[in-house]
Design a protein around this motif. Structure first.
Motif, PDB file in Angstrom:
ATOM      1  N   GLU A  50      26.463  40.958  44.612  1.00 19.17           N
ATOM      2  CA  GLU A  50      27.573  40.033  45.534  1.00 19.17           C
ATOM      3  C   GLU A  50      28.616  39.487  44.650  1.00 19.17           C
ATOM      4  O   GLU A  50      28.074  38.806  43.631  1.00 19.17           O
ATOM      5  CB  GLU A  50      27.124  39.261  46.590  1.00 19.17           C
ATOM      6  N   VAL A  51      29.764  39.654  44.972  1.00 18.34           N
ATOM      7  CA  VAL A  51      31.000  38.806  43.892  1.00 18.34           C
ATOM      8  C   VAL A  51      31.875  38.076  45.103  1.00 18.34           C
ATOM      9  O   VAL A  51      32.200  38.691  46.402  1.00 18.34           O
ATOM     10  CB  VAL A  51      31.529  39.794  43.244  1.00 18.34           C
ATOM     11  N   ARG A  52      32.055  36.694  44.733  1.00 19.29           N
ATOM     12  CA  ARG A  52      33.055  36.106  45.408  1.00 19.29           C
ATOM     13  C   ARG A  52      34.119  35.572  44.605  1.00 19.29           C
ATOM     14  O   ARG A  52      33.951  35.012  43.546  1.00 19.29           O
ATOM     15  CB  ARG A  52      32.257  34.951  46.393  1.00 19.29           C
ATOM     16  N   HIS A  53      35.211  35.172  45.085  1.00 17.28           N
ATOM     17  CA  HIS A  53      36.402  34.633  44.514  1.00 17.28           C
ATOM     18  C   HIS A  53      36.860  33.369  45.265  1.00 17.28           C
ATOM     19  O   HIS A  53      37.363  33.891  46.251  1.00 17.28           O
ATOM     20  CB  HIS A  53      37.256  35.587  44.120  1.00 17.28           C
ATOM     21  N   ASP A  54      36.808  32.036  45.181  1.00 17.69           N
ATOM     22  CA  ASP A  54      37.138  30.971  45.704  1.00 17.69           C
ATOM     23  C   ASP A  54      36.464  31.153  46.981  1.00 17.69           C
ATOM     24  O   ASP A  54      37.136  30.792  48.026  1.00 17.69           O
ATOM     25  CB  ASP A  54      38.520  30.994  45.857  1.00 17.69           C
ATOM     26  N   GLY A  55      35.271  31.665  46.923  1.00 19.18           N
ATOM     27  CA  GLY A  55      34.681  31.591  48.497  1.00 19.18           C
ATOM     28  C   GLY A  55      34.846  32.729  49.220  1.00 19.18           C
ATOM     29  O   GLY A  55      34.217  32.846  50.345  1.00 19.18           O
ATOM     30  N   TRP A 187      43.790  40.473  49.151  1.00 22.71           N
ATOM     31  CA  TRP A 187      43.389  39.602  50.479  1.00 22.71           C
ATOM     32  C   TRP A 187      44.362  38.457  50.311  1.00 22.71           C
ATOM     33  O   TRP A 187      44.986  38.102  49.355  1.00 22.71           O
ATOM     34  CB  TRP A 187      41.859  39.150  50.459  1.00 22.71           C
ATOM     35  N   THR A 188      44.119  37.645  51.243  1.00 25.90           N
ATOM     36  CA  THR A 188      44.976  36.297  51.288  1.00 25.90           C
ATOM     37  C   THR A 188      44.232  35.249  51.544  1.00 25.90           C
ATOM     38  O   THR A 188      43.029  35.072  52.483  1.00 25.90           O
ATOM     39  CB  THR A 188      45.906  36.471  52.686  1.00 25.90           C
ATOM     40  N   GLU A 192      47.992  32.375  50.317  1.00 24.46           N
ATOM     41  CA  GLU A 192      48.220  32.846  49.059  1.00 24.46           C
ATOM     42  C   GLU A 192      47.703  34.238  49.019  1.00 24.46           C
ATOM     43  O   GLU A 192      46.531  34.544  49.120  1.00 24.46           O
ATOM     44  CB  GLU A 192      47.978  31.992  47.928  1.00 24.46           C
ATOM     45  N   SER A 193      48.482  35.226  48.320  1.00 22.27           N
ATOM     46  CA  SER A 193      48.089  36.503  48.150  1.00 22.27           C
ATOM     47  C   SER A 193      47.040  36.597  46.614  1.00 22.27           C
ATOM     48  O   SER A 193      47.612  35.825  45.723  1.00 22.27           O
ATOM     49  CB  SER A 193      49.220  37.639  47.939  1.00 22.27           C
ATOM     50  N   CYS A 194      46.161  37.421  47.008  1.00 20.42           N
ATOM     51  CA  CYS A 194      45.182  37.498  45.688  1.00 20.42           C
ATOM     52  C   CYS A 194      45.029  38.757  45.665  1.00 20.42           C
ATOM     53  O   CYS A 194      45.171  39.825  46.734  1.00 20.42           O
ATOM     54  CB  CYS A 194      43.903  36.841  46.101  1.00 20.42           C
ATOM     55  N   SER A 195      44.500  39.240  44.250  1.00 20.96           N
ATOM     56  CA  SER A 195      44.354  40.947  44.014  1.00 20.96           C
ATOM     57  C   SER A 195      43.544  40.910  42.949  1.00 20.96           C
ATOM     58  O   SER A 195      43.219  40.038  42.057  1.00 20.96           O
ATOM     59  CB  SER A 195      45.704  41.600  43.808  1.00 20.96           C
ATOM     60  N   ALA A 196      42.856  42.271  43.082  1.00 19.29           N
ATOM     61  CA  ALA A 196      42.074  42.455  41.803  1.00 19.29           C
ATOM     62  C   ALA A 196      41.936  44.096  41.535  1.00 19.29           C
ATOM     63  O   ALA A 196      42.356  44.811  42.394  1.00 19.29           O
ATOM     64  CB  ALA A 196      40.620  42.068  42.127  1.00 19.29           C
TER      65      ALA A 196
END
Length: 253
Positions: A50-55, A187-188, A192-196
């Protein structure tokens, strides 16, 4: 005395958490298949991540959804294909004997657990393998590198040539634009917009699945009795024991 850092490797459970900069978090599963002989509540999820970014769930565990009365959905949410791991020959890693029974268990073992390297500016590492497919051994290496904000997952299979499906289930907040073997994830979070970018193994043919019902594929359960569509990226091909399947997830700054 409270430890300076939170524990990151739980040997008895076979769980390792790789933590990186800016809220990047990866849980690696190399633990036993459930509890005691019937492993009633276990899922066939050996070596899943599993991977999370800032929750925010980027690569998610799809959950459980139900226990009784809906056998097709019970099978899906327990299945190997329903998790972020590798399936061989269209079968689960462990053999189910009913909704709360497993008659053969995949045996996993953790080979490397160095979860803190990325917090020091280097690379955190984990490696494990399981024997759930008779005649073959699936090994997975995971590396989280701080400088590049990059997670690398490498899968190998020792044994005869077998049909393979590699799945990555995205969290419900993640949108994916898949082209060939590259997926741009967006995702948002808090406005704020986030991407990978997810670079998937080129030896496999990739498709995005979302909210399919016959058979089920591309679902996320946020709680008991609840499910919602979510994107699942599934690559199909063959594992012949001579090549590596390498997946790289890069978070943008």
């Amino acid at each position: 005395g409270r430890p300076v850092r939170r524990p990151a490797h739980f040997a008895d459970a076979g769980m390792t958490v790789l933590r990186g900069p800016e809220g990047i978090w990866c849980r690696c599963d190399g633990g036993p298949h459930g509890f005691l002989s019937i492993a009633a509540h276990a899922h066939a999820d050996a070596l899943s991540v599993e991977v999370r970014h800032d929750g925010v769930d980027v690569l998610a565990d799809p959950g459980t959804f139900c226990y009784h009365g809906q056998p097709e959905w019970r099978r899906y949410f327990r299945s190997t294909l329903g998790h972020n791991t590798l399936e061989l020959d269209g079968a689960d890693q462990s053999v189910s004997g009913g909704p709360f029974l497993w008659t053969r268990h995949a045996r996993s073992r953790v080979l490397v657990a160095d979860p803190t390297g990325a917090l020091d500016g280097g690379t955190a590492r984990w490696c494990a393998e399981h024997d759930g497919y008779p005649g073959s051994v699936h090994r997975r290496r995971v590396e989280l590198t701080a400088a590049s904000r990059q997670l690398r997952v490498v899968d190998t299979v020792r044994g005869p040539r077998r049909a393979a499906r590699l799945a990555f289930h995205l969290g419900p907040a993640i949108a994916a634009d898949l082209s060939g073997n590259r997926a741009v994830l967006t995702w948002t979070r808090e406005g704020e917009s986030c991407s990978a970018v997810l670079d998937l193994p080129g030896q496999l043919s990739w498709r995005a699945h979302r909210g399919e019902t016959d058979p089920p594929l591309g679902w996320y359960s946020p709680g008991f009795g609840r499910k919602e569509p979510a994107t699942a990226l599934v690559g199909t091909g063959f594992a012949d024991g001579t090549e590596e399947f390498t997946t790289v997830l890069r978070f943008h700054g």
